[in-house]
Design an enzyme around this catalytic site. Structure first.
Site, PDB file in Angstrom:
ATOM      1  N   SER A 171     -28.058   5.505  83.608  1.00  0.00           N
ATOM      2  CA  SER A 171     -29.282   5.855  82.630  1.00  0.00           C
ATOM      3  C   SER A 171     -29.777   4.313  82.339  1.00  0.00           C
ATOM      4  O   SER A 171     -29.415   3.637  81.328  1.00  0.00           O
ATOM      5  CB  SER A 171     -28.814   6.459  81.260  1.00  0.00           C
ATOM      6  OG  SER A 171     -28.110   7.671  81.659  1.00  0.00           O
ATOM      7  N   GLY A 173     -32.669   3.160  81.211  1.00  0.00           N
ATOM      8  CA  GLY A 173     -33.430   3.075  80.028  1.00  0.00           C
ATOM      9  C   GLY A 173     -32.615   2.921  79.089  1.00  0.00           C
ATOM     10  O   GLY A 173     -33.150   2.114  78.007  1.00  0.00           O
ATOM     11  N   ASP A 174     -31.672   3.498  78.666  1.00  0.00           N
ATOM     12  CA  ASP A 174     -30.608   3.660  77.640  1.00  0.00           C
ATOM     13  C   ASP A 174     -29.881   2.075  77.654  1.00  0.00           C
ATOM     14  O   ASP A 174     -29.867   1.423  76.596  1.00  0.00           O
ATOM     15  CB  ASP A 174     -29.685   4.671  77.645  1.00  0.00           C
ATOM     16  CG  ASP A 174     -29.894   5.803  77.321  1.00  0.00           C
ATOM     17  OD1 ASP A 174     -30.724   6.131  76.347  1.00  0.00           O
ATOM     18  OD2 ASP A 174     -29.850   6.843  77.891  1.00  0.00           O
ATOM     19  N   THR A 175     -29.467   1.503  78.728  1.00  0.00           N
ATOM     20  CA  THR A 175     -28.846   0.134  78.850  1.00  0.00           C
ATOM     21  C   THR A 175     -29.874  -0.843  78.529  1.00  0.00           C
ATOM     22  O   THR A 175     -29.587  -1.722  77.853  1.00  0.00           O
ATOM     23  CB  THR A 175     -28.384   0.296  80.049  1.00  0.00           C
ATOM     24  OG1 THR A 175     -27.391   1.175  80.451  1.00  0.00           O
ATOM     25  CG2 THR A 175     -27.488  -1.114  80.243  1.00  0.00           C
ATOM     26  N   ALA A 178     -30.362  -0.853  74.892  1.00  0.00           N
ATOM     27  CA  ALA A 178     -29.509  -1.454  74.022  1.00  0.00           C
ATOM     28  C   ALA A 178     -29.295  -2.918  74.240  1.00  0.00           C
ATOM     29  O   ALA A 178     -28.880  -3.671  73.139  1.00  0.00           O
ATOM     30  CB  ALA A 178     -28.187  -1.015  74.642  1.00  0.00           C
TER      31      ALA A 178
END
Length: 387
Positions: A171, A173-175, A178
């Site tokens: 993922s 996009g999430d990382t 973050a």
């Protein structure tokens, strides 16, 4: 765990309240925790963060959990109930940073909006991660990494020309969100040191992806050029691609001017290396198919080990395409401390990623295992704290 497991880290003394779940918010919390912040993770009673049950489990708990929640403390609060929210407000009043990745508006609905929390704690920094940000016409739409990667322009470029786009197996996009969030927190802490005031760090998943899209927008703005997928190649930069060998594949980056000449010498194509029309990237990009064919004609006759040895000796960037097994067996990963061995509470010996980035004087460390659900209730929750 590392030899510096008892090191306090550069963020020692920083108190972080993590209200998010799954990937983006908790990855930001994990990064801060790796460098010494006290991260108090709030989880729903009974079930905890859904990541506890994601992917491969050992004795009912995800091994991923051991990475994402290391160095954190766990308390359980039902934020759907006012009693739980009241305790969260008390914890926020003592925190330096609050992380949340709920849908925009939910924290306000719960009485946990920034204005409310900052009234009691003016120095509070709130990191808010969402699909589309806290403002704009899309703010209320549900946003997952898979959608952010598509909207941010990444998904369109992934895959082979003329074929449906593919996604990376993680993922991104999430990382990326973050990591942008951590940058924002550190910037806000720097500003607070001067002003004494906290602020909101508003991170959108799609913007974090878009921020990494290099020349995509200016090329469209200047030339109307819509960049298209190019498989394993790097469009406009040559030669840089994946190449078949007799027993596998390698990636080669021969796109620097002097590197290109060394590469051509190594594959016995000095004629191309000395061609004045190929001395710069523009000329090479115009003849990329010819160059890729010449390199493939050489690599396909040789095993991966020979290709690596020859090109490394010629100082040409080259590498095998790693699997998890390759990573686990690679001596450089271990020499750099990028594979650390822990033993979980259930007795499982587990290799996990080490801490990034590497700081020479105040390194990060894995100081504690991922917590059991509510493990720190007695220590941290008002009314349950030990005397």
């Amino acid at each position: 765990m590392s030899e510096v497991a008892q090191s306090s880290g550069p963020l020692a003394g920083l108190k972080v309240l993590e209200l998010g779940q799954l990937i983006a918010g908790p990855f930001a919390g994990k990064t801060l925790a790796d460098f010494g912040a006290e991260v108090i993770k709030v989880e729903p009673p009974g079930t905890g963060d859904p990541l506890r049950q994601w992917r491969l489990l050992h004795q009912g708990e995800s091994v991923w959990w051991q990475v994402q929640s290391r160095n954190k403390k766990s308390v359980t609060l039902d934020l759907r109930q006012e009693a739980g929210r009241a305790i969260a407000r008390q914890l926020a009043a003592e925190a330096d940073v609050l992380i949340e990745n709920f849908r925009p508006g939910l924290m306000e609905d719960w009485g946990l909006g920034y204005e409310t929390l900052a009234a009691a704690n003016p120095g509070l920094i709130m990191l808010r991660i969402s699909g589309y940000g806290q403002s704009g016409p899309y703010r209320d739409l549900p946003g997952f990494a898979v959608v952010a990667e598509a909207m941010g322009g990444l998904r369109h470029l992934m895959g082979e020309p003329g074929r449906p786009p593919v996604r990376a197996g993680v993922s991104l996009g999430d990382t990326l969100a973050a990591l942008h969030g951590v940058i924002g927190v550190l910037l806000a802490l720097q500003a607070r040191a001067r002003t004494g005031r906290g602020q909101v760090v508003d991170v959108a998943l799609y913007e974090s992806v878009f921020n990494c899209m290099e020349s995509l927008l200016p090329e469209y703005s200047a030339f109307g050029a819509v960049r298209e997928p190019a498989g394993s190649a790097l469009p406009g930069i040559a030669p840089s691609n994946a190449y078949r060998c007799a027993d596998g594949q390698v990636v080669i980056g021969g796109n620097g001017d002097s590197i290109f000449k060394r590469l051509m010498t190594a594959i016995d194509r000095e004629d191309l290396g000395q061609d004045p029309l190929l001395s710069g990237n523009a000329g090479r990009a115009a003849r990329v198919d010819e160059l890729d064919a010449a390199i493939t004609a050489w690599t396909v006759q040789r095993p991966v080990a020979e290709v690596l040895a020859t090109l490394q000796a010629a100082r040409v960037p080259v590498g095998r395409i790693y699997t998890a097994r390759d990573i686990a067996e690679d001596p450089h990963y271990r020499a750099r401390g990028m594979i650390e061995r822990i033993v979980t509470a259930s007795g499982l010996a587990l290799d996990v990623p080490g801490v990034v980035p590497k700081l020479s004087d105040t390194p990060g460390a894995i100081r504690s295992l991922a917590p059991s659900l509510g493990e720190h209730n007695a220590e941290l929750l008002p009314g349950e704290r030990k005397a």
